[in-house]
Design a protein around this motif. Structure first.
Motif, PDB file in Angstrom:
ATOM      1  N   LEU A  88     -33.419  61.420   2.176  1.00 54.72           N
ATOM      2  CA  LEU A  88     -32.532  61.270   1.026  1.00 54.72           C
ATOM      3  C   LEU A  88     -33.333  61.627  -0.220  1.00 54.72           C
ATOM      4  N   TYR A  90     -33.482  61.920  -4.393  1.00 52.14           N
ATOM      5  CA  TYR A  90     -32.894  61.449  -5.645  1.00 52.14           C
ATOM      6  C   TYR A  90     -33.481  62.217  -6.820  1.00 52.14           C
ATOM      7  N   TYR A  99     -32.605  56.664 -14.879  1.00 50.38           N
ATOM      8  CA  TYR A  99     -31.268  56.884 -14.374  1.00 50.38           C
ATOM      9  C   TYR A  99     -31.377  57.741 -13.125  1.00 50.38           C
ATOM     10  N   PHE A 100     -30.948  57.183 -12.007  1.00 49.57           N
ATOM     11  CA  PHE A 100     -30.978  57.919 -10.756  1.00 49.57           C
ATOM     12  C   PHE A 100     -29.630  58.569 -10.494  1.00 49.57           C
ATOM     13  N   GLY A 101     -29.660  59.744  -9.889  1.00 51.14           N
ATOM     14  CA  GLY A 101     -28.444  60.342  -9.385  1.00 51.14           C
ATOM     15  C   GLY A 101     -28.015  59.626  -8.119  1.00 51.14           C
ATOM     16  N   LYS A 102     -26.882  60.056  -7.543  1.00 55.56           N
ATOM     17  CA  LYS A 102     -26.363  59.391  -6.359  1.00 55.56           C
ATOM     18  C   LYS A 102     -27.095  59.795  -5.084  1.00 55.56           C
ATOM     19  N   GLY A 103     -27.944  60.779  -5.186  1.00 54.61           N
ATOM     20  CA  GLY A 103     -28.742  61.178  -4.036  1.00 54.61           C
ATOM     21  C   GLY A 103     -28.086  62.272  -3.204  1.00 54.61           C
TER      22      GLY A 103
ATOM     23  N   TYR B  35     -33.051  47.170  -7.545  1.00 54.20           N
ATOM     24  CA  TYR B  35     -32.004  48.148  -7.279  1.00 54.20           C
ATOM     25  C   TYR B  35     -31.259  47.752  -6.016  1.00 54.20           C
ATOM     26  N   GLN B  37     -29.090  49.891  -2.966  1.00 52.60           N
ATOM     27  CA  GLN B  37     -28.830  51.246  -2.466  1.00 52.60           C
ATOM     28  C   GLN B  37     -27.648  51.211  -1.520  1.00 52.60           C
ATOM     29  N   ASP B  38     -26.637  51.990  -1.834  1.00 55.78           N
ATOM     30  CA  ASP B  38     -25.426  52.067  -1.018  1.00 55.78           C
ATOM     31  C   ASP B  38     -25.042  53.521  -0.836  1.00 55.78           C
ATOM     32  N   GLY B  40     -23.255  56.817  -0.910  1.00 54.65           N
ATOM     33  CA  GLY B  40     -22.290  57.326  -1.871  1.00 54.65           C
ATOM     34  C   GLY B  40     -22.537  56.894  -3.297  1.00 54.65           C
ATOM     35  N   HIS B  41     -23.411  55.934  -3.468  1.00 56.19           N
ATOM     36  CA  HIS B  41     -23.723  55.444  -4.815  1.00 56.19           C
ATOM     37  C   HIS B  41     -25.186  55.610  -5.178  1.00 56.19           C
ATOM     38  N   GLY B  42     -26.024  55.811  -4.189  1.00 52.44           N
ATOM     39  CA  GLY B  42     -27.442  55.970  -4.459  1.00 52.44           C
ATOM     40  C   GLY B  42     -28.090  54.675  -4.892  1.00 52.44           C
ATOM     41  N   LEU B  43     -29.123  54.805  -5.710  1.00 48.89           N
ATOM     42  CA  LEU B  43     -29.843  53.645  -6.240  1.00 48.89           C
ATOM     43  C   LEU B  43     -29.198  53.212  -7.545  1.00 48.89           C
ATOM     44  N   ASP B  59     -27.351  48.236 -14.675  1.00 49.16           N
ATOM     45  CA  ASP B  59     -26.033  48.871 -14.642  1.00 49.16           C
ATOM     46  C   ASP B  59     -25.002  48.106 -13.815  1.00 49.16           C
TER      47      ASP B  59
END
Lengths: 110, 113
Positions: A88, A90, A99-103, B35, B37-38, B40-43, B59
């Protein structure tokens, strides 16, 4: 506000083909850092590479990325995918906070 | 080598249960983060702290409390756990936010039945 977009949620590639994972971002800060983190299954996420310099190529472990401030992009590339690259990925932005993207989940198949 | 540890590594609880996730870093870092982690949502950042006694809202803070007791220790508290909090939780630390790399712990898998 600040944000990161990774459009591809899932990418499947055949071994040996080139890798390109897209990352675009939005920020008002001209000195923001962009990062790529990699998360292998059953391990911790870790930094792959980072940059804050416009138009400069950054490389690490066979991967490279170039920050293009004009297009707000920081795409991750590799010339030839390996099975061990399955993970995965990111993209992250840090003008001040992270700010992380959704991966993007990359799967490399034989 | 930066070191972040988390405990427990796996936790199962029931709806309404009380859960505390622990994180310790031995890097002398100022910043610590929680954090989830899920797929479809990432971190997603829950809470973070820049020193003992400090707490900043991330967030997705709803349903979570956190406390930074020392520079090394950062705790995440779920006082009335709900199934929507079933997730993989990561703790991370960094020297300062922004420029510096975040070092992640091994994660805690929480299941709320």
């Amino acid at each position: 506000g600040d944000s990161v977009t990774q459009k591809e949620g899932l990418v499947t590639l055949t071994e040996g083909l080139p890798v390109m994972l897209n990352c675009t971002y939005q920020t008002i800060y001209s000195n923001a850092f962009l990062f790529w983190y990699v998360h292998y299954l059953n391990e911790s996420p870790r930094l792959l590479l980072k940059s804050s310099t416009d138009n400069k190529r950054t490389e690490h472990q066979g991967f490279h990325a170039t920050l293009h401030k004009s297009s707000s992009s920081f795409h991750l590339q590799k010339s030839s995918a390996q099975l061990s690259d399955s993970a995965l990925y990111y993209c992250a932005l840090s003008p001040q906070n992270f700010y992380f993207g959704k991966g993007t989940s990359l799967t490399v198949i034989p | 080598e930066a070191a972040v540890t988390q405990s427990p590594r796996n936790k199962v609880t029931v709806t309404g249960g009380n859960v505390t996730l622990s994180c310790r870093q031995t890097n002398s870092h100022n910043y610590m983060y929680w954090y989830r982690q899920d797929t479809g949502h990432g971190l997603r950042l829950i809470h973070y702290s820049y020193g003992a006694g400090n707490l900043q809202i991330g967030d997705v803070p709803d349903g979570y409390k956190a406390t930074r007791t020392t520079q090394e220790d950062f705790f995440l508290l779920l006082e009335l756990a709900s199934p929507s909090q079933t997730s993989l939780y990561f703790c991370a630390s960094s020297d300062w936010t922004g420029v510096y790399e975040q070092y992640f712990g091994p994660g805690t898998r929480l299941t709320v039945l």
